[in-house]
Design a protein around this motif. Structure first.
Motif, PDB file in Angstrom:
ATOM      1  N   GLU A  55      -0.609  -4.496  10.569  1.00 34.80           N
ATOM      2  CA  GLU A  55       0.427  -5.327   9.950  1.00 34.80           C
ATOM      3  C   GLU A  55       1.584  -4.433   9.565  1.00 34.80           C
ATOM      4  O   GLU A  55       1.433  -3.492   8.773  1.00 34.80           O
ATOM      5  N   GLY A  56       2.750  -4.681  10.163  1.00 35.34           N
ATOM      6  CA  GLY A  56       3.951  -3.985   9.740  1.00 35.34           C
ATOM      7  C   GLY A  56       4.333  -4.462   8.352  1.00 35.34           C
ATOM      8  O   GLY A  56       4.392  -5.663   8.100  1.00 35.34           O
ATOM      9  N   PRO A  57       4.567  -3.551   7.386  1.00 34.57           N
ATOM     10  CA  PRO A  57       4.853  -3.950   6.010  1.00 34.57           C
ATOM     11  C   PRO A  57       5.960  -4.987   5.894  1.00 34.57           C
ATOM     12  O   PRO A  57       6.887  -5.030   6.707  1.00 34.57           O
ATOM     13  N   PHE A  58       5.828  -5.824   4.869  1.00 33.69           N
ATOM     14  CA  PHE A  58       6.777  -6.888   4.553  1.00 33.69           C
ATOM     15  C   PHE A  58       6.789  -7.990   5.606  1.00 33.69           C
ATOM     16  O   PHE A  58       7.711  -8.796   5.660  1.00 33.69           O
ATOM     17  N   GLY A  59       5.761  -8.017   6.434  1.00 31.30           N
ATOM     18  CA  GLY A  59       5.682  -9.078   7.439  1.00 31.30           C
ATOM     19  C   GLY A  59       6.833  -9.072   8.422  1.00 31.30           C
ATOM     20  O   GLY A  59       7.197 -10.118   8.969  1.00 31.30           O
ATOM     21  N   THR A  60       7.402  -7.902   8.693  1.00 34.61           N
ATOM     22  CA  THR A  60       8.578  -7.848   9.557  1.00 34.61           C
ATOM     23  C   THR A  60       8.317  -8.496  10.919  1.00 34.61           C
ATOM     24  O   THR A  60       7.252  -8.318  11.512  1.00 34.61           O
ATOM     25  N   SER A  78      -8.947 -16.770   8.254  1.00 34.34           N
ATOM     26  CA  SER A  78      -9.049 -15.323   8.069  1.00 34.34           C
ATOM     27  C   SER A  78      -8.474 -14.967   6.706  1.00 34.34           C
ATOM     28  O   SER A  78      -7.348 -15.358   6.369  1.00 34.34           O
ATOM     29  N   ILE A  79      -9.254 -14.244   5.919  1.00 37.05           N
ATOM     30  CA  ILE A  79      -8.831 -13.785   4.599  1.00 37.05           C
ATOM     31  C   ILE A  79      -8.363 -12.344   4.748  1.00 37.05           C
ATOM     32  O   ILE A  79      -9.130 -11.471   5.155  1.00 37.05           O
ATOM     33  N   THR A  80      -7.098 -12.095   4.449  1.00 38.25           N
ATOM     34  CA  THR A  80      -6.559 -10.742   4.611  1.00 38.25           C
ATOM     35  C   THR A  80      -5.944 -10.242   3.311  1.00 38.25           C
ATOM     36  O   THR A  80      -5.435 -11.020   2.507  1.00 38.25           O
ATOM     37  N   PHE A  81      -6.022  -8.929   3.122  1.00 42.43           N
ATOM     38  CA  PHE A  81      -5.435  -8.268   1.962  1.00 42.43           C
ATOM     39  C   PHE A  81      -4.522  -7.153   2.455  1.00 42.43           C
ATOM     40  O   PHE A  81      -4.888  -6.394   3.357  1.00 42.43           O
ATOM     41  N   ASP A  82      -3.359  -7.028   1.826  1.00 46.71           N
ATOM     42  CA  ASP A  82      -2.416  -5.976   2.186  1.00 46.71           C
ATOM     43  C   ASP A  82      -2.466  -4.828   1.181  1.00 46.71           C
ATOM     44  O   ASP A  82      -2.682  -5.043  -0.017  1.00 46.71           O
ATOM     45  N   ASP A  83      -2.253  -3.613   1.660  1.00 44.40           N
ATOM     46  CA  ASP A  83      -1.999  -2.398   0.885  1.00 44.40           C
ATOM     47  C   ASP A  83      -3.249  -1.605   0.527  1.00 44.40           C
ATOM     48  O   ASP A  83      -3.200  -0.393   0.428  1.00 44.40           O
ATOM     49  N   GLY A  84      -4.374  -2.264   0.264  1.00 46.13           N
ATOM     50  CA  GLY A  84      -5.586  -1.533  -0.087  1.00 46.13           C
ATOM     51  C   GLY A  84      -5.627  -1.059  -1.529  1.00 46.13           C
ATOM     52  O   GLY A  84      -6.183   0.009  -1.820  1.00 46.13           O
ATOM     53  N   SER A  85      -5.061  -1.831  -2.462  1.00 44.65           N
ATOM     54  CA  SER A  85      -5.135  -1.451  -3.875  1.00 44.65           C
ATOM     55  C   SER A  85      -6.576  -1.541  -4.364  1.00 44.65           C
ATOM     56  O   SER A  85      -7.376  -2.338  -3.876  1.00 44.65           O
ATOM     57  N   ILE A  86      -6.914  -0.729  -5.355  1.00 40.77           N
ATOM     58  CA  ILE A  86      -8.302  -0.470  -5.726  1.00 40.77           C
ATOM     59  C   ILE A  86      -9.072  -1.720  -6.142  1.00 40.77           C
ATOM     60  O   ILE A  86     -10.271  -1.857  -5.832  1.00 40.77           O
ATOM     61  N   ASN A  87      -8.425  -2.666  -6.826  1.00 39.65           N
ATOM     62  CA  ASN A  87      -9.160  -3.843  -7.287  1.00 39.65           C
ATOM     63  C   ASN A  87      -9.499  -4.829  -6.170  1.00 39.65           C
ATOM     64  O   ASN A  87     -10.336  -5.714  -6.354  1.00 39.65           O
ATOM     65  N   GLN A  88      -8.856  -4.677  -5.027  1.00 36.92           N
ATOM     66  CA  GLN A  88      -9.300  -5.469  -3.875  1.00 36.92           C
ATOM     67  C   GLN A  88     -10.756  -5.150  -3.561  1.00 36.92           C
ATOM     68  O   GLN A  88     -11.526  -6.027  -3.174  1.00 36.92           O
ATOM     69  N   PHE A  89     -11.117  -3.892  -3.743  1.00 38.18           N
ATOM     70  CA  PHE A  89     -12.470  -3.456  -3.415  1.00 38.18           C
ATOM     71  C   PHE A  89     -13.419  -3.592  -4.600  1.00 38.18           C
ATOM     72  O   PHE A  89     -14.571  -4.010  -4.437  1.00 38.18           O
ATOM     73  N   ILE A 122       1.459   4.511   7.388  1.00 36.99           N
ATOM     74  CA  ILE A 122       1.157   5.698   6.583  1.00 36.99           C
ATOM     75  C   ILE A 122       1.716   5.569   5.175  1.00 36.99           C
ATOM     76  O   ILE A 122       1.043   5.898   4.194  1.00 36.99           O
ATOM     77  N   THR A 123       2.961   5.075   5.068  1.00 37.49           N
ATOM     78  CA  THR A 123       3.635   5.073   3.754  1.00 37.49           C
ATOM     79  C   THR A 123       4.154   3.706   3.330  1.00 37.49           C
ATOM     80  O   THR A 123       4.827   3.615   2.309  1.00 37.49           O
ATOM     81  N   HIS A 124       3.880   2.647   4.105  1.00 37.17           N
ATOM     82  CA  HIS A 124       4.414   1.308   3.806  1.00 37.17           C
ATOM     83  C   HIS A 124       5.943   1.298   3.871  1.00 37.17           C
ATOM     84  O   HIS A 124       6.639   0.869   2.947  1.00 37.17           O
ATOM     85  N   PRO A 125       6.533   1.760   4.978  1.00 37.20           N
ATOM     86  CA  PRO A 125       7.993   1.812   5.091  1.00 37.20           C
ATOM     87  C   PRO A 125       8.576   0.481   5.562  1.00 37.20           C
ATOM     88  O   PRO A 125       7.848  -0.438   5.940  1.00 37.20           O
TER      89      PRO A 125
END
Length: 438
Positions: free
Chosen positions: A228-233, A40-51, A191-194
């Motif tokens: 995915e909980g941020p930072f892989g918690t 499985s190829i996964t990307f975190d955060d959704g930054s624009i260059n991923q798309f 919502i905010t990557h907390p």
């Protein structure tokens, strides 16, 4: 001679009765299409260059990916970052006389990013890192230091967002719907990557539930399966809440039959008595391509391993950004081995494993046909992935017609050391499947 004759007869009887007929034997293969492993190829955060840069590569190669997106920054989202609780002025005032401890830590850490100041959010993240590392007492001191500076006026007024949130700007829900229609999975990254581990109950549930609600409204229920909980918690308290909101978390999975190797764990899959291994690896700018290729080779050479790859930035935007050329080279390496690897989204692999572990298959050989019944008790709203069945057929059969309701397909037989068989896809609970020679 008489003794010798009797001895031969006695030995021959059990051999005759222990011959096991292969015709009709059916099993659910460990992976779809009976591949050696899954990726499985996964990307975190959704930054624009991923798309802009990664998705065209994925589409060219025919690979679906999973994107864990920060929903609060997307235009049109109903839910933005906010603090749920008492007036922050009351919280600040109390910090002057009451030190941070277990009774007030989560409230103070939750409020830190919503004081209208530039700086306290950094302390929220630092405290969260310490809690995730099991250093709670040190996290209390960090929050005390933060509020001391707040009372002393050491921070400038303003609104602060974390880097991941800022880097995710530029994508719209219309864009995401287009990418989803191309076969990619979208999932919550809050919502905010907390730092979820330092949020109190109200604020943690706000992030978990309302990120899901925006995805539900914009994309539909099928995209509310994974998160995915941020930072892989892997914080136990966080997991106890998050598993009630999302069926599948890349952070942790509850299955007793799954061995998990997180990104921070440097060990290789090795041997296990569990049915599956989730092998998470995260590539950074310091990770050599050769090492990334060994992750694929390890998965390829075992039969129970699911390689979950985690990427972040692409071409200078996002954390530890790889170039699109590096991604192209790596994904092309996987493509060349696709005949032995099932490349699928995080959600689809999860669903397949759970269905297989819960399903029952029963086959009945008849004179000129084989009937197969496949059942699974899991909720079909979520669990709707076809399973791959392997059924052995008579040696004289060359092509086999498979009828499942109104669906009719023909398959060529394959041979192994046990005999002839076919591989075919079947959905649980859809009635009797009939195999006949064609």
């Amino acid at each position: 001679m008489k003794k010798l004759f009797i001895s031969i007869v006695v030995c021959a009887i059990p051999l005759f009765f222990f011959v096991i007929p292969i015709y009709g034997q059916t099993q659910i293969t460990r992976w779809q299409y009976d591949r050696n492993g899954a990726v499985s190829i996964t990307f975190d955060d959704g930054s624009i260059n991923q798309f802009k840069k990664a998705v065209p590569i994925l589409n060219r190669l025919g690979f679906p990916a999973t994107f864990f997106i920060i929903t609060g920054q997307i235009p049109g989202s109903m839910y933005k970052g906010k603090f749920i609780g008492r007036p922050v002025k009351d919280i600040i005032r109390e910090t002057a006389t009451i030190p941070t401890d277990s009774s007030n830590f989560y409230e103070r850490a939750s409020a830190a990013g919503y004081l209208g100041l530039i700086g306290p959010l950094d302390y929220h993240y630092k405290a969260g890192e310490l809690v995730d590392a099991g250093k709670t007492a040190e996290a209390y001191k960090v929050i005390d230091e933060c509020y001391t500076k707040v009372r002393n006026g050491d921070f400038k007024p303003g609104i602060q967002h974390n880097d991941e949130y800022k880097d995710a700007h530029g994508t719209t829900w219309n864009d995401i719907r287009k990418y989803a229609a191309q076969g990619h999975e979208f999932a919550s990254h809050m919502i905010t990557h907390p730092r979820l581990a330092v949020l109190d109950e109200a604020n943690m549930l706000y992030e978990l539930k309302n990120s899901r609600l925006d995805i539900l409204k914009q994309l539909g229920q099928q995209y509310t399966f994974s998160a995915e909980g941020p930072f892989g918690t892997e914080n136990e308290r966080v997991m106890s809440y998050a598993h009630k909101v999302y069926p599948a978390l890349r952070n942790r999975m509850p299955e007793p039959w799954l061995k998990e190797i997180s990104r921070s764990n440097r060990s290789n899959p090795g041997n296990t008595d569990k049915a599956y291994i989730q092998f998470q690896r995260g590539a950074t700018t310091k990770t050599p391509l050769a090492m990334m290729e060994t992750w694929v080779d390890t998965t390829l050479n075992k039969n129970n391993t699911w390689l979950v790859l985690t990427f972040h930035g692409v071409d200078g935007i996002g954390w530890e950004a790889l170039t699109h050329q590096e991604l192209d080279a790596y994904f092309s390496y996987i493509k060349k081995r696709e005949d032995k690897l099932w490349v699928a989204t995080f959600g689809d692999v999860t669903k397949y494993m759970r269905e297989r572990q819960s399903a029952k298959v029963q086959a009945t050989p008849k004179a000129n046909s084989i009937t197969v019944n496949l059942t699974c008790p899991l909720n079909k709203t979520w669990y709707n992935i076809p399973l791959t069945l392997k059924t052995y057929v008579p040696e004289k059969w060359v092509n086999v017609k498979v009828t499942e309701g109104k669906n009719v397909k023909t398959f060529s037989t394959i041979s192994d050391s046990k005999g002839k068989y076919i591989l075919y896809q079947a959905y649980p609970n859809r009635g009797t499947i009939i195999l006949t020679a064609n």
